[in-house]
Structure formats: C-alpha cells, structure tokens
Motif scaffolding. Structure first.
Motif, short mmCIF file in Angstrom:
data_model
loop_
_atom_site.label_atom_id
_atom_site.label_comp_id
_atom_site.label_asym_id
_atom_site.label_seq_id
_atom_site.Cartn_x
_atom_site.Cartn_y
_atom_site.Cartn_z
N PHE A 1 0.84 -1.20 0.00
CA PHE A 1 0.00 0.00 0.00
C PHE A 1 0.87 1.25 0.00
CE2 PHE A 1 -3.10 2.88 2.32
CZ PHE A 1 -3.89 3.09 1.19
N GLY A 2 1.99 1.20 0.76
CA GLY A 2 2.91 2.33 0.75
C GLY A 2 3.54 2.55 -0.62
N LEU B 1 3.70 4.04 6.71
CA LEU B 1 3.29 2.66 6.44
C LEU B 1 4.47 1.69 6.55
CD1 LEU B 1 0.80 3.21 3.47
CD2 LEU B 1 0.24 2.56 5.81
N HIS B 2 5.64 2.12 6.10
CA HIS B 2 6.83 1.27 6.24
C HIS B 2 7.21 1.11 7.71
CE1 HIS B 2 7.32 1.48 1.91
NE2 HIS B 2 8.35 0.66 2.00
N PHE B 3 7.01 2.18 8.49
CA PHE B 3 7.30 2.07 9.92
C PHE B 3 6.36 1.07 10.59
CE2 PHE B 3 6.57 3.50 14.31
CZ PHE B 3 7.86 3.44 14.79
N PRO C 1 14.77 -4.06 10.30
CA PRO C 1 15.55 -2.82 10.28
C PRO C 1 15.59 -2.15 8.91
CG PRO C 1 16.99 -4.73 10.55
CD PRO C 1 15.60 -5.21 10.74
N LEU C 2 15.53 -2.94 7.84
CA LEU C 2 15.48 -2.34 6.51
C LEU C 2 14.20 -1.52 6.34
CD1 LEU C 2 16.78 -5.27 4.24
CD2 LEU C 2 18.03 -3.24 4.99
N GLN C 3 13.10 -2.03 6.85
CA GLN C 3 11.84 -1.30 6.78
C GLN C 3 11.90 -0.01 7.58
OE1 GLN C 3 9.42 -4.52 8.19
NE2 GLN C 3 8.77 -5.13 6.15
N PHE C 4 12.51 -0.06 8.77
CA PHE C 4 12.64 1.14 9.59
C PHE C 4 13.54 2.18 8.91
CE2 PHE C 4 11.65 -1.72 13.35
CZ PHE C 4 10.38 -1.20 13.53
N MET C 5 14.63 1.73 8.30
CA MET C 5 15.52 2.68 7.61
C MET C 5 14.82 3.31 6.41
SD MET C 5 19.36 1.01 7.79
CE MET C 5 18.92 -0.63 7.22
N ALA C 6 14.08 2.51 5.65
CA ALA C 6 13.33 3.06 4.52
C ALA C 6 12.30 4.07 5.00
CB ALA C 6 12.66 1.93 3.74
#
Length: 251
Positions: free
Chosen positions: A151-152, A174-176, A222-227
């Motif tokens: 969705f993001g 949304l990624h967070f 962590p990749l999702q948090f960085m993005a």
C-alpha cells in the motif's frame, strides 16, 4: 525541482524497501524458521519403521506427535509447513540408509487458528492462551507487514504521478508500521518456540536453532525502519525548504 539530496534519499529508501519486501516474502515462503539436528536420524526412523512418517503426515496428527517426529528426524518448521528427513526405504527389514529424502506437510488454515493446549497433545488439559495467540499472530503479522508495504508503494507511485514528494510521508509511516509488524512477528515466533520447548524439552541428542528463513525476517525489520526514516525525512525536509523558498519569493 527536487534537490539532489532528497532524490538520493528516495532512491535509497526504495531500494531498501524492495530488498526488505523480497526478504519478507522469501521468509514467509520457506520452511527454515527453526531447525532440529539429530545425531542419527536414520537409526531413529528404523527403530519405529514407517510409523513416524505416517503419523507425521496424518491429518489427525496433534502438536506433540509431529513435534516428536521433528525432534527425531532432523525436522524443519516454517510458517506454513513442517518437514522431516527420513530414509527412502524405512521398512523394518531394511538396513539403515544414508540416502535420505525430505517429507513435508502444510499447516491447514484450521491448523493455524487451532487452540494450543497446556499439555501438547492432551485435549483435556485446557487451552494455553499465550501459545494460542502467539501462533495466530505469527501467521497474520507477516501478511499485514507485506500489505502495508504494498500500500505504501502504491501511494509512492501516486506521488510520482502527481509530481509531489509530500505523500512520501504516508509511505514512510506505512513502512514504519510494517517494520513494527515484522518485529512483532519475530518476537512472537521466538516466544512461541521457547514456550513450546518448556512443554516439550529437547532430547539430549537433539539440537535446535533458528534457521535462515527466520534470519531473513530479522533483517527485513531494520530495513523497513531505515526506509521509513528516509521517506519521512525527505518528504518533510523538502516540504519545509519549499515553504521557506516560497515565503522568500513573496517577500
């Protein structure tokens, strides 16, 4: 015109998002979340003939039955399937073989939402609510995570079509949230495994460890948090600088 800093941040964020999506999808679809290593699986199976395999693949196999088979036969467990390694010919009259084959069976949808019992395999022992809801969450959370990321990405495409960077904030949020879901998935899975092993301790000759599918999910979070951080930073900073520039021109 977009500043090069923001463009670079968006490109990096998109790459991180793509990698985390691939890792998450791979971890969901593979069977190596947890692995059991037995010293002599061929001998273990030969002692009981084909009964272990037949009980393992049976639709009526309860949690204790298939867990014991996983212990004895170099089993692996995923979110969707469980697998054991057995000799190709495990008849009572056949000598132990080194030629092994892997047999897998999928968890049905009803299995995913089935109640877990205080004593695994004993339906009269009462429901273990902690393990029941941990199991259900570890099934639902990865799909919520992937859905939020998709969705993001859709919002990001709309932002590109509108030539505006501001909607990237929603993509970052949304990624967070997807990262939180992935982190929750990892925590639920670890807690579920630990609680199971308290009920059914590992035999002395069996060693258990988390597999590479589990590691992919751990890396994905962590990749999702960085993005998310890059998306939000680029959108907010670009918006702020655009507002200041507009005010300067008016003045």
């Amino acid at each position: 015109m977009m500043d090069n800093r923001f463009a670079t941040a968006l490109v990096i964020a998109c790459v991180l998002s793509l990698i985390s999506t691939i890792y998450m999808a791979a971890s969901i679809g593979t069977d190596f979340w947890y692995e059991y290593h037995t010293l002599s699986p061929a001998e273990n199976v030969s002692e009981a003939g084909r009964s272990i395999l037949e009980e393992f693949v049976s639709e009526e196999a309860d949690e204790k039955t298939y867990t014991d088979a996983l212990f004895r036969c170099n089993g692996t467990v995923g979110l969707w399937r469980r697998c054991i390694t057995v000799p190709k010919n495990s008849h009572w009259y056949s000598p132990p073989e080194t030629d092994m084959t892997t047999n897998c069976i999928s968890f049905s949808l009803s299995d995913q939402f089935m109640e877990k019992y205080i004593e695994p395999g004993n339906h009269n022992s009462g429901t273990d609510l902690n393990r029941t809801y941990l199991w259900r969450l570890q099934f639902l959370l990865p799909f919520v995570s992937l859905g939020l990321m998709c969705f993001g990405a859709l919002i990001g495409l709309c932002a590109c079509a509108c030539r505006s960077l501001y909607p990237a904030i929603a993509t970052g949020v949304l990624h967070f949230l997807a990262g939180l879901c992935t982190l929750g998935l990892v925590g639920c899975y670890v807690a579920g495994i630990e609680l199971l092993h308290k009920k059914l301790p590992l035999p002395d000759d069996v060693r258990g460890e988390f597999g590479w599918s589990f590691c992919l999910a751990c890396v994905s979070a962590p990749l999702q948090f960085m993005a998310a951080a890059l998306f939000i930073w680029a959108a907010r900073t670009n918006r702020k600088e655009f507002t200041l520039l507009k005010a300067y021109r008016v003045a």
